[in-house]
Write a protein that holds these residues in place. Structure first.
Motif, PDB file in Angstrom:
ATOM      1  N   THR A  13      88.540  90.663  23.355  1.00  0.00           N
ATOM      2  CA  THR A  13      88.197  89.241  23.875  1.00  0.00           C
ATOM      3  C   THR A  13      88.589  88.768  25.142  1.00  0.00           C
ATOM      4  OG1 THR A  13      89.805  88.026  22.630  1.00  0.00           O
ATOM      5  CG2 THR A  13      88.119  88.610  21.485  1.00  0.00           C
ATOM      6  N   ASP A  49      90.402  99.122  15.868  1.00  0.00           N
ATOM      7  CA  ASP A  49      90.961  98.111  16.570  1.00  0.00           C
ATOM      8  C   ASP A  49      92.185  97.370  16.360  1.00  0.00           C
ATOM      9  OD1 ASP A  49      88.697  98.467  18.579  1.00  0.00           O
ATOM     10  OD2 ASP A  49      87.419  97.453  17.204  1.00  0.00           O
ATOM     11  N   LEU A  72      83.597  89.416  15.043  1.00  0.00           N
ATOM     12  CA  LEU A  72      83.750  89.706  16.444  1.00  0.00           C
ATOM     13  C   LEU A  72      82.695  90.870  16.812  1.00  0.00           C
ATOM     14  CD1 LEU A  72      87.480  89.999  16.790  1.00  0.00           C
ATOM     15  CD2 LEU A  72      86.191  88.075  17.777  1.00  0.00           C
ATOM     16  N   SER A 127      93.440  89.088  20.942  1.00  0.00           N
ATOM     17  CA  SER A 127      92.681  90.328  21.780  1.00  0.00           C
ATOM     18  C   SER A 127      93.487  91.595  21.576  1.00  0.00           C
ATOM     19  CB  SER A 127      92.375  89.809  23.037  1.00  0.00           C
ATOM     20  OG  SER A 127      91.593  91.190  23.738  1.00  0.00           O
ATOM     21  N   HIS A 136      95.658  93.184  13.627  1.00  0.00           N
ATOM     22  CA  HIS A 136      94.384  92.872  14.188  1.00  0.00           C
ATOM     23  C   HIS A 136      94.005  91.477  14.819  1.00  0.00           C
ATOM     24  CE1 HIS A 136      94.118  96.322  11.436  1.00  0.00           C
ATOM     25  NE2 HIS A 136      93.095  96.838  12.137  1.00  0.00           N
ATOM     26  N   VAL A 137      92.881  91.458  15.458  1.00  0.00           N
ATOM     27  CA  VAL A 137      92.681  90.012  16.130  1.00  0.00           C
ATOM     28  C   VAL A 137      92.570  88.968  14.758  1.00  0.00           C
ATOM     29  CG1 VAL A 137      90.674  88.649  16.942  1.00  0.00           C
ATOM     30  CG2 VAL A 137      91.439  90.935  18.107  1.00  0.00           C
ATOM     31  N   ALA A 150      86.697  93.554  19.856  1.00  0.00           N
ATOM     32  CA  ALA A 150      87.932  92.952  19.477  1.00  0.00           C
ATOM     33  C   ALA A 150      88.550  92.677  20.855  1.00  0.00           C
ATOM     34  CB  ALA A 150      88.911  93.834  18.775  1.00  0.00           C
TER      35      ALA A 150
END
Length: 189
Positions: free
Chosen positions: A106, A142, A101, A177, A161-162, A104
């Motif tokens: 999104t 993130d 990414l 996200s 996390h994503v 993060a």
């Protein structure tokens, strides 16, 4: 004939000792509590720890979160402290391959978590239980520090996390996200 009364008294001594030990055990068992709660725990093979949780008599700890936590919570959400800080965190499963990414945040996901506001939209009920997820903080890398609330019982979730998957009771969530003030996720099942 003098030896015979002595032998009779010696034979009675083990019986007297056994009766005395039995009386001590009965008294000790009765001192555990007036409502019988401890006697039920003794019969099922569990013991009460100083922290309020229970552990099996075999020595195995209760790490599945099904027993009371070290903070003295009884699982009803009515503990004397913040139940989300004393409960065992819900595990997060990272993806097999970490997504690449540039950001993060999104903006993608079916469900939005923004602080302690209700999930938008609300997660579906499962067996008459409701799940609410709230955002505590976003980390420098993130990650999202989330809290799961199932009908008033709160448990922290490991930093997510994503791409991570979170299994909370009957719900499986996939983080899609992580923004500075919100998190979005999809419901897998």
């Amino acid at each position: 004939m003098q030896r015979f009364p002595h032998r009779l008294a010696a034979a009675r001594r083990p019986v007297s000792v056994a009766c005395a030990l039995g009386a001590v055990l009965v008294l000790a068992a009765g001192c555990g509590g007036g409502d019988g709660a401890d006697s039920g725990a003794a019969q099922t093979g569990t013991t009460q720890s100083d922290g309020g949780g229970s552990a099996a008599a075999s020595g195995a700890g209760a790490s599945d979160g099904s027993s009371a936590s070290d903070g003295g919570s009884d699982g009803s959400g009515g503990s004397s402290g913040d139940s989300s800080t004393s409960a065992e965190p819900i595990a997060v499963t990272p993806p097999e391959q970490k997504p690449e990414l540039t950001d993060a945040c999104t903006g993608e996901g079916a469900f939005l978590v923004k602080g302690e506001k209700p999930n938008d939209p609300a997660l579906p009920k499962r067996d008459d239980l409701t799940l609410k997820v709230s955002l505590e903080d976003v980390t420098d890398d993130d990650g999202a520090d989330l809290v799961a609330d199932i009908d008033g019982t709160q448990r922290p979730i490991e930093t997510a996390h994503v791409g991570d998957t979170i299994s909370v009771d009957q719900w499986t969530l996939s983080v899609t996200s992580v923004c500075k003030d919100s998190v979005e996720f999809d419901l897998i099942d």
